[in-house]
Design a protein around this motif. Structure first.
Motif, PDB file in Angstrom:
ATOM      1  N   THR A  79       0.810  -1.219   0.000  1.00 19.29           N
ATOM      2  CA  THR A  79       0.000   0.000   0.000  1.00 19.29           C
ATOM      3  C   THR A  79       0.845   1.272   0.000  1.00 19.29           C
ATOM      4  O   THR A  79       0.321   2.360  -0.210  1.00 19.29           O
ATOM      5  CB  THR A  79      -0.935   0.032   1.230  1.00 19.29           C
ATOM      6  N   GLU A  80       2.158   1.162   0.256  1.00 20.15           N
ATOM      7  CA  GLU A  80       3.033   2.345   0.303  1.00 20.15           C
ATOM      8  C   GLU A  80       3.675   2.582  -1.050  1.00 20.15           C
ATOM      9  O   GLU A  80       4.109   1.636  -1.708  1.00 20.15           O
ATOM     10  CB  GLU A  80       4.137   2.135   1.349  1.00 20.15           C
ATOM     11  N   ARG A  81       3.777   3.848  -1.456  1.00 18.28           N
ATOM     12  CA  ARG A  81       4.491   4.172  -2.699  1.00 18.28           C
ATOM     13  C   ARG A  81       5.984   4.272  -2.422  1.00 18.28           C
ATOM     14  O   ARG A  81       6.399   4.575  -1.308  1.00 18.28           O
ATOM     15  CB  ARG A  81       4.006   5.507  -3.263  1.00 18.28           C
ATOM     16  N   ASP A 120      -1.279   8.659   8.937  1.00 22.53           N
ATOM     17  CA  ASP A 120      -1.719   7.756   7.853  1.00 22.53           C
ATOM     18  C   ASP A 120      -3.173   7.349   8.061  1.00 22.53           C
ATOM     19  O   ASP A 120      -3.982   7.359   7.135  1.00 22.53           O
ATOM     20  CB  ASP A 120      -0.867   6.486   7.813  1.00 22.53           C
ATOM     21  N   ARG A 125      -5.557   6.968   4.115  1.00 23.18           N
ATOM     22  CA  ARG A 125      -4.718   6.683   2.948  1.00 23.18           C
ATOM     23  C   ARG A 125      -5.317   5.606   2.036  1.00 23.18           C
ATOM     24  O   ARG A 125      -5.279   5.737   0.816  1.00 23.18           O
ATOM     25  CB  ARG A 125      -3.329   6.214   3.406  1.00 23.18           C
TER      26      ARG A 125
END
Ligand code: CP
Length: 325
Positions: A79-81, A120, A125
């Motif tokens: 889920t993190e860029r 977050d 997010r």
């Protein structure tokens, strides 16, 4: 309506409540709206009520339904860029979202707070990535900070019993003990919606559990639970972990050993100071922690009616989303 997350998304609340009554009279009267339309319900977390009531609501409206349990059978999602995906996560949410959107017209998302980082969670997010990258109407099925389908159902339930009260109903949201750290989604939404409703609203909790002002606004907080419950018409019990408003380092924590907080469990002693109040809880509930057996099984308990009204709130919301297509 393209996104359902906050009470404001429904527009005028009394119109939405009147629509809920209309749905109650005949929940199948908009069956034509969903023909050849598909709802995709995506669960990052467990569910009983939301899973069943939202599917039933979609079927009421003539929709097809796909349910995806992300953690059971789908590729594990990053889920993190900006990360190097050399771990156990095989697919990124930024590809998965537009792919999932190919197969549906409306998307529901359940994704709880992770308690890793307050910002977050409170920036939502996960939900916001679905809003940004799916190109589909999106609705919250309990996210990091809100559970609007639940509290809409709760408000529908309160409205059904309003006439039993002597004047404007007094609704008390009471913190209750729990052995594990739970999210703030339900109390946040409950506070947000009750502030818009025609009720006298009071929140009671031990010091340190203050809800984010984004949701609680200027709602009255009474730290003395018995004082808060006096003359209540509705007692809504719920545990939540520390929202980290005054001490961000405590975000998501249980502040005291629950064994020392058992005075907050709603029992007959608490109900006796109310105006023969109805007991409410979103479920699932831990008996003996949040509420005693006699109260939840008693004649003033509304917990099953609330769960029944989840079908009504979800039907109103899906109907509004279908009308926006
Ligand atoms: N109240 C509620 O949302 O229940 P589930 O977690 O079982 O869906």
């Amino acid at each position: 309506m393209k996104v359902f997350q906050h009470v404001q998304d429904l527009g005028d609340l009394s119109t939405a409540l009147a629509e809920a009554q209309e749905v109650k009279r005949d929940r199948y009267q908009w069956k034509h709206l969903g023909v050849n339309k598909t709802a995709l319900l995506i669960f990052f977390n467990n569910s009983l009520r939301t899973r069943l009531s939202t599917q039933k609501a979609a079927m009421n409206l003539g929709m097809n339904v796909i349910v995806l349990d992300v953690n059971q059978g789908a590729w594990k999602l990053e889920t993190e860029r900006g990360v190097i995906m050399d771990g156990d996560k095989s697919e990124h949410l930024l590809e998965a979202i537009p792919v999932m959107a190919q197969y549906c017209d409306i998307i529901g998302v359940r994704s709880f707070a992770r308690f890793e980082n307050r910002q977050d969670d409170y920036e939502e997010r996960i939900l916001n990535q679905f809003v940004l990258y799916s190109g589909r109407p999106v609705f919250a099925m309990e996210t990091a900070t809100v559970h609007p389908l639940q509290v809409f159902a709760d408000l529908i339930t309160i409205e059904s019993h309003r006439r039993e009260c002597n004047g404007r109903p007094k609704v008390v949201l009471s913190w209750a003990p729990h052995p594990k750290a739970l999210p703030q989604a339900v109390p946040n939404s409950f506070a947000q919606w009750m502030r818009q409703a025609d009720v006298d609203f009071v929140i009671t909790h031990p010091e340190g559990y203050e809800l984010d002002p984004l949701f609680a606004g200027n709602a009255r907080v009474e730290y003395n639970q018995m004082k808060a419950l006096a003359d209540a018409d509705f007692v809504y019990a719920k545990n939540w972990s520390c929202p980290g408003v005054t001490r961000p380092e405590d975000y998501g924590k249980v502040l005291d050993d629950y064994h020392t907080m058992m005075d907050w469990t709603i029992d007959q002693r608490h109900m006796d100071v109310t105006r023969d109040a109805h007991f409410m809880h979103c479920l699932p509930v831990r008996r003996g922690m949040i509420v005693t057996d006699d109260v939840i099984e008693g004649p003033r308990s509304l917990v099953i009616e609330e769960a029944g009204n989840r079908e009504i709130s979800a039907t109103v919301v899906l109907k509004r989303l279908l009308e926006s297509l």
